[in-house]
Design a protein around this motif. Structure first.
Motif, PDB file in Angstrom:
ATOM      1  N   GLN A 195      -0.489   5.455 -13.788  1.00 33.55           N
ATOM      2  CA  GLN A 195      -1.466   4.810 -14.678  1.00 33.55           C
ATOM      3  C   GLN A 195      -2.063   3.570 -14.031  1.00 33.55           C
ATOM      4  O   GLN A 195      -3.251   3.281 -14.223  1.00 33.55           O
ATOM      5  N   PHE A 196      -1.263   2.836 -13.259  1.00 28.41           N
ATOM      6  CA  PHE A 196      -1.805   1.697 -12.509  1.00 28.41           C
ATOM      7  C   PHE A 196      -2.952   2.165 -11.610  1.00 28.41           C
ATOM      8  O   PHE A 196      -4.001   1.506 -11.520  1.00 28.41           O
ATOM      9  N   ALA A 197      -2.733   3.284 -10.923  1.00 18.88           N
ATOM     10  CA  ALA A 197      -3.746   3.791  -9.999  1.00 18.88           C
ATOM     11  C   ALA A 197      -5.010   4.202 -10.745  1.00 18.88           C
ATOM     12  O   ALA A 197      -6.128   3.920 -10.288  1.00 18.88           O
ATOM     13  N   PHE A 198      -4.859   4.871 -11.891  1.00 17.75           N
ATOM     14  CA  PHE A 198      -6.028   5.278 -12.665  1.00 17.75           C
ATOM     15  C   PHE A 198      -6.856   4.065 -13.084  1.00 17.75           C
ATOM     16  O   PHE A 198      -8.087   4.048 -12.943  1.00 17.75           O
ATOM     17  N   MET A 199      -6.192   3.044 -13.597  1.00 20.61           N
ATOM     18  CA  MET A 199      -6.909   1.870 -14.071  1.00 20.61           C
ATOM     19  C   MET A 199      -7.521   1.081 -12.922  1.00 20.61           C
ATOM     20  O   MET A 199      -8.649   0.576 -13.027  1.00 20.61           O
ATOM     21  N   GLU A 200      -6.802   0.945 -11.828  1.00 18.23           N
ATOM     22  CA  GLU A 200      -7.345   0.226 -10.676  1.00 18.23           C
ATOM     23  C   GLU A 200      -8.558   0.953 -10.118  1.00 18.23           C
ATOM     24  O   GLU A 200      -9.518   0.321  -9.646  1.00 18.23           O
ATOM     25  N   THR A 201      -8.542   2.284 -10.191  1.00 17.71           N
ATOM     26  CA  THR A 201      -9.689   3.064  -9.730  1.00 17.71           C
ATOM     27  C   THR A 201     -10.926   2.772 -10.567  1.00 17.71           C
ATOM     28  O   THR A 201     -12.022   2.541 -10.030  1.00 17.71           O
ATOM     29  N   SER A 205      -0.285  -5.611  -9.145  1.00 14.11           N
ATOM     30  CA  SER A 205       0.268  -4.252  -9.172  1.00 14.11           C
ATOM     31  C   SER A 205       1.008  -3.936  -7.882  1.00 14.11           C
ATOM     32  O   SER A 205       1.971  -3.166  -7.877  1.00 14.11           O
ATOM     33  N   GLY A 206       0.565  -4.543  -6.761  1.00 15.79           N
ATOM     34  CA  GLY A 206       1.241  -4.319  -5.491  1.00 15.79           C
ATOM     35  C   GLY A 206       2.647  -4.858  -5.458  1.00 15.79           C
ATOM     36  O   GLY A 206       3.469  -4.410  -4.642  1.00 15.79           O
ATOM     37  N   LYS A 207       2.948  -5.831  -6.315  1.00 16.34           N
ATOM     38  CA  LYS A 207       4.321  -6.347  -6.403  1.00 16.34           C
ATOM     39  C   LYS A 207       5.152  -5.569  -7.411  1.00 16.34           C
ATOM     40  O   LYS A 207       6.348  -5.369  -7.220  1.00 16.34           O
ATOM     41  N   VAL A 208       4.514  -5.098  -8.477  1.00 12.92           N
ATOM     42  CA  VAL A 208       5.244  -4.338  -9.492  1.00 12.92           C
ATOM     43  C   VAL A 208       5.797  -3.041  -8.913  1.00 12.92           C
ATOM     44  O   VAL A 208       6.899  -2.608  -9.265  1.00 12.92           O
ATOM     45  N   VAL A 209       5.043  -2.412  -7.985  1.00 14.22           N
ATOM     46  CA  VAL A 209       5.473  -1.124  -7.453  1.00 14.22           C
ATOM     47  C   VAL A 209       6.731  -1.235  -6.601  1.00 14.22           C
ATOM     48  O   VAL A 209       7.388  -0.217  -6.347  1.00 14.22           O
ATOM     49  N   TYR A 210       7.087  -2.433  -6.162  1.00 15.20           N
ATOM     50  CA  TYR A 210       8.343  -2.576  -5.439  1.00 15.20           C
ATOM     51  C   TYR A 210       9.517  -2.150  -6.314  1.00 15.20           C
ATOM     52  O   TYR A 210      10.547  -1.696  -5.811  1.00 15.20           O
ATOM     53  N   PHE A 211       9.347  -2.291  -7.618  1.00 16.58           N
ATOM     54  CA  PHE A 211      10.382  -1.843  -8.558  1.00 16.58           C
ATOM     55  C   PHE A 211      10.085  -0.449  -9.099  1.00 16.58           C
ATOM     56  O   PHE A 211      10.940   0.442  -9.056  1.00 16.58           O
ATOM     57  N   PHE A 231       0.828  -1.206   0.000  1.00 21.37           N
ATOM     58  CA  PHE A 231       0.000   0.000   0.000  1.00 21.37           C
ATOM     59  C   PHE A 231       0.862   1.255   0.000  1.00 21.37           C
ATOM     60  O   PHE A 231       0.623   2.192  -0.778  1.00 21.37           O
ATOM     61  N   LEU A 232       1.862   1.286   0.870  1.00 22.61           N
ATOM     62  CA  LEU A 232       2.699   2.485   0.992  1.00 22.61           C
ATOM     63  C   LEU A 232       3.436   2.781  -0.311  1.00 22.61           C
ATOM     64  O   LEU A 232       3.457   3.927  -0.790  1.00 22.61           O
ATOM     65  N   LEU A 233       4.028   1.765  -0.923  1.00 21.43           N
ATOM     66  CA  LEU A 233       4.765   1.976  -2.171  1.00 21.43           C
ATOM     67  C   LEU A 233       3.820   2.330  -3.316  1.00 21.43           C
ATOM     68  O   LEU A 233       4.185   3.112  -4.203  1.00 21.43           O
ATOM     69  N   SER A 234       2.609   1.771  -3.307  1.00 21.83           N
ATOM     70  CA  SER A 234       1.645   2.119  -4.350  1.00 21.83           C
ATOM     71  C   SER A 234       1.253   3.589  -4.250  1.00 21.83           C
ATOM     72  O   SER A 234       1.133   4.281  -5.269  1.00 21.83           O
ATOM     73  N   CYS A 235       1.053   4.074  -3.034  1.00 19.32           N
ATOM     74  CA  CYS A 235       0.720   5.486  -2.850  1.00 19.32           C
ATOM     75  C   CYS A 235       1.886   6.383  -3.249  1.00 19.32           C
ATOM     76  O   CYS A 235       1.687   7.436  -3.875  1.00 19.32           O
ATOM     77  N   ILE A 236       3.100   5.993  -2.899  1.00 23.23           N
ATOM     78  CA  ILE A 236       4.272   6.790  -3.286  1.00 23.23           C
ATOM     79  C   ILE A 236       4.408   6.824  -4.798  1.00 23.23           C
ATOM     80  O   ILE A 236       4.637   7.882  -5.402  1.00 23.23           O
ATOM     81  N   GLY A 237       4.254   5.656  -5.435  1.00 24.19           N
ATOM     82  CA  GLY A 237       4.356   5.613  -6.888  1.00 24.19           C
ATOM     83  C   GLY A 237       3.261   6.406  -7.572  1.00 24.19           C
ATOM     84  O   GLY A 237       3.490   7.037  -8.608  1.00 24.19           O
ATOM     85  N   TYR A 238       2.061   6.408  -6.973  1.00 26.81           N
ATOM     86  CA  TYR A 238       0.941   7.153  -7.541  1.00 26.81           C
ATOM     87  C   TYR A 238       1.167   8.662  -7.450  1.00 26.81           C
ATOM     88  O   TYR A 238       0.924   9.403  -8.407  1.00 26.81           O
ATOM     89  N   CYS A 239       1.635   9.119  -6.300  1.00 29.69           N
ATOM     90  CA  CYS A 239       1.806  10.565  -6.094  1.00 29.69           C
ATOM     91  C   CYS A 239       3.063  11.102  -6.765  1.00 29.69           C
ATOM     92  O   CYS A 239       3.048  12.212  -7.320  1.00 29.69           O
TER      93      CYS A 239
END
Length: 698
Positions: free
Chosen positions: A399-405, A238-244, A45-53
């Motif tokens: 873009q991951f966040a937009f599509m997941e939304t 997507s939660g694993k991809v954001v680790y990279f 969750f934390l990395l997804s939010c960082i990647g999104y912002c």
């Protein structure tokens, strides 16, 4: 007795109180929806939010806004606006998502009369996703072009160059031997971008799109393919991809920063970037620009934060995560400014021109100025590849966040039909948005991209955020909302958050909206001015998302029965809204989902601690209800299957647990010989989705 118990385990007894959807006499007719799923790792969750912002805006918008609005003095209004608007609204969206465990549409069970706010959000995100992936396609184009020993935009003399093209190597040699007239000249990188990549000379304007650029079309197809493969399994993939994708850009940014500050003339650019001009603070424009940068950089109002938080555990510390992400985003923007302006300072010294003549924002910086600066460095293809790979990872996270939304919002509305087919539905959405984005791959596609960028997420997004703040604080109630947060985190928000939610944040957003209306300027791209019909189309694009709010109200009113006064009650939250039950929300109702499996009675929307006694399940939370002191759900055969939403069929003659208990068959009451057995969550699935527990029935 053992034999009888074994028979009960094989074939649960169906009480007359309920009808099994699989039975011939049942009219419920369908299976219950699959579980929504949740994050599978601690940092997902934390990395997804960082990647999104942390996206493209941190690299190509913040540095330019900083130097044009007072340099280092810009940081004063920037951090003040971060405290007034950014952090409070960020925390509000995370709280709504985590408490409800619902997407941007279904979350409006909080106040069904305002469901149009969620509809407006989805419309905005869909439009942004179309052109944002086109920017990623441009990045892919340059990334592939960097895989060469000689960058194609390094010299003049190519078929796309004109007689106005002037190589910087010639310019540097000319300054040393004889004067060179640089007026009315363009750089090789600028002609490569406009005449080769865009081939914009083939279009006379937005009304003449021209032919499709098939190389751009293939890059767009590749970008959509990458996005689809990464969101194929929802947040679990997507939660694993954001680790990279969320961490690797920082490595590249540090490399570019170290390389930039070691170049000759780098401090000239950095000084230009950060020299404070405090007289600018007296201008309202600087404060508005700071608020706009915070507003768009953090991505509030797009639904991505709410969607990500809806996959959290109920007690995830989003208060801590809010400060980590928002402050980390601000620090990243500042570091990106150092990396960009150090190279621009070197470039200005090489060309012998002031820094303000080479500094640009937006695509002009990413696809013209910085690529030109890369050609002046040793190993230019290597540094160019790193720069565009950084832009690629920054763009993909958003873009991951937009599509997941989009996918989460729709699947939460139709969980029985779409949740089991989420991968196929995601593919349909990606294909549809790809087809709608084909016009952006034409020779006049840049004009359409500028129109979408200017209007899709302009005043419409501000209206959505203002409406969200007002509904949560005024309609739902600030006390109730703070009580919800206390239930999740163990403490209530302080006076700072309450003051921002009630007054400061909506007032600032209103000021931004009024400023944008008063200072409205028609769209333009270079020297091209958009025609009146294009401006009208853009304004309608923004208004349409605003009109979703009254349209949603109209639908909510038409769906209700009764007088207009009675219908007005639809502004109150639905009974199934929210997570754990709490005082003041009424007696716990036993909700039977329409079409739910036999033996799957659920409570509310969130998962709690489950305890099994014989044939009955005690469903409560130890912190608030003393462990097993409160019977909140009855599950036949102890098959616990918590779901995200519930509705009570009118054909079933019960609504509340106290009225149901007298009719419960003896075979479903706690067995004297069955000791309490706690249901533990499965591996990597904490407190969100408890596996079914089987207890012997007598």
């Amino acid at each position: 007795m053992k034999k009888i118990r074994q028979q009960h385990l094989r074939k649960p007894v169906t009480p007359e109180l309920l009808v099994s959807p699989s039975s011939p006499d049942g009219d419920l007719g369908s299976e219950c929806p699959e579980d929504r799923g949740n994050w599978t790792g601690r940092l997902d969750f934390l990395l997804s939010c960082i990647g999104y912002c942390v996206g493209l805006g941190n690299v190509w918008r913040f540095p330019y806004r900083a130097y044009t609005n007072g340099g280092g003095a810009f940081l004063v209004p920037y951090f003040i606006m971060l405290a007034i608007c950014g952090i409070p609204i960020f925390f509000m969206e995370l709280s709504l998502g985590q408490f409800s465990s619902l997407g941007p549409l279904a979350v409006w069970k909080i106040s069904p009369l305002f469901k149009g706010v969620g509809m407006g959000t989805i419309l905005i995100v869909s439009l942004v996703a179309i052109y944002y992936n086109m920017i990623i396609a441009y990045v892919l184009f340059y990334l592939f072009a960097s895989l060469t020993s000689d960058l194609p935009w390094q010299h003049c003399g190519n078929w796309w160059n004109t007689e106005l093209c002037l190589d910087h190597h010639v310019l540097k040699a000319g300054n040393a031997t004889f004067p060179v007239n640089t007026s009315n000249t363009v750089s090789p990188s600028e002609e490569y971008w406009s005449r080769y990549v865009l081939h914009i000379q083939g279009s006379s304007g937005i009304g003449d799109p021209g032919r499709i650029r098939w190389n751009l079309c293939l890059c767009l197809l590749l970008s959509w393919t990458i996005v689809y493969l990464c969101i194929l399994k929802g947040v679990k993939s997507s939660g694993k991809v954001v680790y990279f994708t969320a961490t690797f850009p920082y490595l590249i940014l540090v490399m570019l920063l170290v390389r930039g500050v070691t170049l000759e003339g780098a401090w000239k650019g950095i000084r230009f970037y950060l020299t404070p001009q405090f007289d600018h603070l007296l201008s309202s424009k600087v404060w508005i620009e700071a608020a706009l940068q915070i507003f768009y950089s953090l991505g509030v109002g797009f639904g991505g934060l709410l969607t990500f938080a809806s996959y959290n555990t109920f007690h995830q510390n989003i208060y801590r995560d809010t400060f980590i992400v928002t402050l980390g985003n601000a620090v990243t923007s500042i570091l990106a400014g150092f990396a960009i302006f150090s190279v621009l300072g070197y470039m200005s010294q090489e060309l012998g021109v002031p820094v303000n003549q080479v500094a640009k924002a937006g695509p002009g910086l990413a696809f013209v100025v910085y690529p030109q600066a890369m050609t002046m460095l040793p190993l230019s293809p290597f540094w160019s590849f790193l720069f565009f790979f950084m832009l690629l990872t920054l763009g993909l996270d958003s873009q991951f966040a937009f599509m997941e939304t989009i996918v989460t919002a729709v699947t939460d509305e139709f969980p029985y039909y779409l949740r089991p087919k989420k991968a196929s539905f995601s593919a349909v959405i990606c294909i549809a948005l790809f087809l709608m984005g084909l016009i952006l791959t034409t020779e006049g596609g840049m004009y359409w991209l500028v129109l979408l960028d200017d209007y899709s997420a302009g005043f419409g997004l501000m209206v959505v955020v203002i409406a969200t703040c007002l509904v949560v604080t005024r309609v739902y109630g600030i006390k109730r909302f703070c009580r919800d947060i206390h239930m999740m985190l163990g403490f209530k928000p302080g006076p700072y958050f309450r003051a921002c939610w009630m007054v400061l944040s909506p007032a600032t957003m209103m000021a931004l909206l009024v400023y944008n209306i008063i200072k409205y300027q028609p769209s333009e791209y270079g020297t091209y001015r958009f025609p009146a019909w294009a401006e009208a189309l853009g304004i309608l694009m923004g208004l349409f998302s605003c009109l979703m709010i009254p349209a949603g109200m109209l639908v909510a009113v038409l769906r209700e029965e009764g007088t207009l006064w009675e219908v007005g009650g639809s502004k109150a939250p639905q009974k199934c809204w929210g997570g754990h039950p709490k005082p003041g929300r009424g007696s716990p109702a036993v909700c039977c989902l329409w079409g739910a499996k036999m033996g799957s009675l659920v409570w509310g929307g969130h998962r709690s601690e489950g305890f099994c006694f014989g044939g009955a399940a005690v469903w409560g939370h130890p912190r608030h209800h003393g462990g097993v002191s409160l019977l909140k759900g009855l599950v036949l055969g102890c098959a616990v299957e918590p779901l995200a939403a519930c509705s009570l069929p009118s054909s079933l003659g019960f609504a509340a647990l106290p009225g149901l208990l007298p009719a419960v068959p003896q075979s479903l009451l706690p067995s004297p010989g069955c000791s309490p057995r706690r249901q533990e969550p499965g591996h990597g699935d904490t407190a969100r989705s408890h596996p079914a527990a089987r207890c012997p029935l007598t």
